[in-house]
Each structure stands twice: as structure tokens, then as C-alpha cells.
Write a protein that holds these residues in place. Sequence first.
Motif, PDB file in Angstrom:
ATOM      1  N   TRP A   9       0.880  -1.282  -0.031  1.00 29.95           N
ATOM      2  CA  TRP A   9      -0.007  -0.113  -0.128  1.00 29.95           C
ATOM      3  C   TRP A   9       0.946   1.166   0.002  1.00 29.95           C
ATOM      4  N   THR A  10       0.711   2.360  -0.763  1.00 29.55           N
ATOM      5  CA  THR A  10       1.634   3.272  -0.882  1.00 29.55           C
ATOM      6  C   THR A  10       0.621   4.721  -0.680  1.00 29.55           C
ATOM      7  N   GLN A  11       1.323   5.674  -0.507  1.00 34.30           N
ATOM      8  CA  GLN A  11       0.621   6.976  -0.302  1.00 34.30           C
ATOM      9  C   GLN A  11       0.838   7.648  -1.601  1.00 34.30           C
ATOM     10  N   ASP A  12       1.818   7.472  -2.541  1.00 39.19           N
ATOM     11  CA  ASP A  12       2.111   8.322  -3.620  1.00 39.19           C
ATOM     12  C   ASP A  12       2.320   7.025  -4.898  1.00 39.19           C
ATOM     13  N   LEU A  13       1.441   6.729  -5.241  1.00 37.07           N
ATOM     14  CA  LEU A  13       1.701   5.723  -6.206  1.00 37.07           C
ATOM     15  C   LEU A  13       2.607   6.218  -7.397  1.00 37.07           C
ATOM     16  N   GLU A  14       2.524   7.227  -7.947  1.00 32.99           N
ATOM     17  CA  GLU A  14       3.519   7.361  -8.991  1.00 32.99           C
ATOM     18  C   GLU A  14       5.133   7.517  -8.767  1.00 32.99           C
ATOM     19  N   ARG A  15       4.979   8.012  -7.561  1.00 33.57           N
ATOM     20  CA  ARG A  15       6.350   8.272  -7.341  1.00 33.57           C
ATOM     21  C   ARG A  15       7.111   6.755  -7.009  1.00 33.57           C
ATOM     22  N   ILE A  16       6.365   5.959  -6.309  1.00 30.79           N
ATOM     23  CA  ILE A  16       7.016   4.644  -5.783  1.00 30.79           C
ATOM     24  C   ILE A  16       7.128   3.910  -7.089  1.00 30.79           C
ATOM     25  N   ARG A  17       6.301   3.946  -8.124  1.00 33.99           N
ATOM     26  CA  ARG A  17       6.363   3.261  -9.257  1.00 33.99           C
ATOM     27  C   ARG A  17       7.650   3.733 -10.125  1.00 33.99           C
ATOM     28  N   ALA A  18       7.913   5.083 -10.321  1.00 30.41           N
ATOM     29  CA  ALA A  18       9.094   5.572 -10.895  1.00 30.41           C
ATOM     30  C   ALA A  18      10.419   5.198 -10.232  1.00 30.41           C
ATOM     31  N   PHE A  19      10.200   5.048  -8.781  1.00 33.43           N
ATOM     32  CA  PHE A  19      11.459   4.547  -8.029  1.00 33.43           C
ATOM     33  C   PHE A  19      11.960   2.959  -8.582  1.00 33.43           C
ATOM     34  N   TYR A  20      10.935   2.455  -8.439  1.00 33.41           N
ATOM     35  CA  TYR A  20      11.268   0.924  -8.735  1.00 33.41           C
ATOM     36  C   TYR A  20      11.571   0.807 -10.517  1.00 33.41           C
ATOM     37  N   GLU A  21      11.195   1.519 -11.206  1.00 36.03           N
ATOM     38  CA  GLU A  21      11.215   1.643 -12.588  1.00 36.03           C
ATOM     39  C   GLU A  21      12.808   2.175 -12.699  1.00 36.03           C
ATOM     40  N   THR A  22      13.262   3.294 -12.110  1.00 37.75           N
ATOM     41  CA  THR A  22      14.456   3.791 -12.206  1.00 37.75           C
ATOM     42  C   THR A  22      15.492   2.964 -11.687  1.00 37.75           C
ATOM     43  N   TYR A  23      15.326   2.576 -10.386  1.00 39.00           N
ATOM     44  CA  TYR A  23      16.432   1.835  -9.736  1.00 39.00           C
ATOM     45  C   TYR A  23      16.586   0.150  -9.798  1.00 39.00           C
ATOM     46  N   PHE A  24      15.370  -0.304 -10.133  1.00 31.13           N
ATOM     47  CA  PHE A  24      15.393  -1.850 -10.147  1.00 31.13           C
ATOM     48  C   PHE A  24      15.003  -2.348 -11.693  1.00 31.13           C
ATOM     49  N   GLY A  25      14.943  -1.417 -12.593  1.00 31.16           N
ATOM     50  CA  GLY A  25      14.617  -1.752 -13.845  1.00 31.16           C
ATOM     51  C   GLY A  25      13.249  -2.523 -13.980  1.00 31.16           C
ATOM     52  N   ALA A  26      12.196  -2.087 -13.037  1.00 32.25           N
ATOM     53  CA  ALA A  26      10.867  -2.612 -13.365  1.00 32.25           C
ATOM     54  C   ALA A  26      10.195  -2.384 -14.405  1.00 32.25           C
ATOM     55  N   THR A  27       9.287  -3.178 -14.935  1.00 35.39           N
ATOM     56  CA  THR A  27       8.526  -2.845 -16.093  1.00 35.39           C
ATOM     57  C   THR A  27       7.096  -2.851 -15.585  1.00 35.39           C
ATOM     58  N   SER A  28       6.296  -1.715 -15.848  1.00 35.48           N
ATOM     59  CA  SER A  28       5.057  -1.378 -15.058  1.00 35.48           C
ATOM     60  C   SER A  28       3.890  -1.708 -16.075  1.00 35.48           C
ATOM     61  N   SER A  29       2.905  -2.141 -15.465  1.00 33.73           N
ATOM     62  CA  SER A  29       1.500  -2.637 -16.282  1.00 33.73           C
ATOM     63  C   SER A  29       0.866  -1.279 -16.485  1.00 33.73           C
ATOM     64  N   ALA A  30      -0.098  -1.136 -17.359  1.00 37.45           N
ATOM     65  CA  ALA A  30      -1.186   0.136 -17.174  1.00 37.45           C
ATOM     66  C   ALA A  30      -1.626   0.288 -15.738  1.00 37.45           C
ATOM     67  N   ILE A  31      -2.030   1.356 -15.344  1.00 39.62           N
ATOM     68  CA  ILE A  31      -2.712   1.623 -14.183  1.00 39.62           C
ATOM     69  C   ILE A  31      -4.044   1.104 -14.408  1.00 39.62           C
ATOM     70  N   TYR A  32      -4.621   0.323 -12.924  1.00 40.79           N
ATOM     71  CA  TYR A  32      -5.776  -0.131 -12.794  1.00 40.79           C
ATOM     72  C   TYR A  32      -6.456   0.894 -11.980  1.00 40.79           C
ATOM     73  N   GLN A  33      -7.572   1.068 -12.228  1.00 44.56           N
ATOM     74  CA  GLN A  33      -8.559   2.218 -11.398  1.00 44.56           C
ATOM     75  C   GLN A  33      -9.941   1.553 -11.102  1.00 44.56           C
TER      76      GLN A  33
END
Length: 129
Positions: A9-33
Motif C-alpha cells: 500500500w502506498t501514499q504516492d503511487l506514481e512516485r513509488i512506481r518511478a522509483f522501482y522503474e528507475t533503480y530496479f529496472g521494473a516494467t509497469s503494467s497500465a494503471i488499474y483504477q
Amino acid sequence: MMIAHLAIWTQDLERIRAFYETYFGATSSAIYQNSAKQFSSYFLSFGEGCQLELMHRPDVPTDSTDPLVQRTGLIHFAVSVGSHRQVDLLTNRLKTDGFRVVDGPRTTGDGYYESVVLDPEQNRIEITI
């Protein structure tokens, strides 16, 4: 059997997604809402194996005073980067970029080479071989 995914669970979804993409090479799905539940999430992939689900809902508290109630964060998870050198390089990069290194890099008493860093919401990540 295998673990399919872990969730944070996160307070800032976009910031935490960018962190894992930038530093750990994660690939993100499209956002689900889900507007009815005010819920949104991303699934992050790291090439193979377990995925990380990042979730946000405005009513999820940040404290852990009641263990039966949802709250942000988790204790820790480990990311394998393949070598001592890669542990050192990623740890130094995160430190240089202003993220807190809690421990290491070091060899633990049970023989693991690792460091522990905090993501933007203070979740612990072990970086290991």
C-alpha cells in the motif's frame, strides 16, 4: 509452488512506481483504477518470477497500531542483482541520489552479501547477489 506477487500500500503511487522503474529496472503494467472503491494499482515485473503490486486507496492509514487493519508498507523484500559488484554499484547509486542506506553492503553472519536501503516511503529493500 511459487510466490506470484507481493503488494505494498502506498501514499504516492506514481512516485513509488518511478522509483522501482528507475533503480530496479521494473516494467509497469497500465494503471488499474476502480473509482467506486477509490482504488488504483500497478503490477511491476522484474523480468521473471515474483511481481510487485503497488496499491493506493486514500483511506489506508500509514501507521501500524492495529495489526488487523490495512496499513501502508511491508517489512522488507530482497532483490537479487547478480554479483557483489552490482550490489555495491546500486547501493552507491541510491545513496548518491539521496536514498537512505540502512546497512551494508556487507556479508551477513549466514553468508549473504547484501545492503538494505529504504524506498521513498521507507520500505526496506535488501539488495543481494
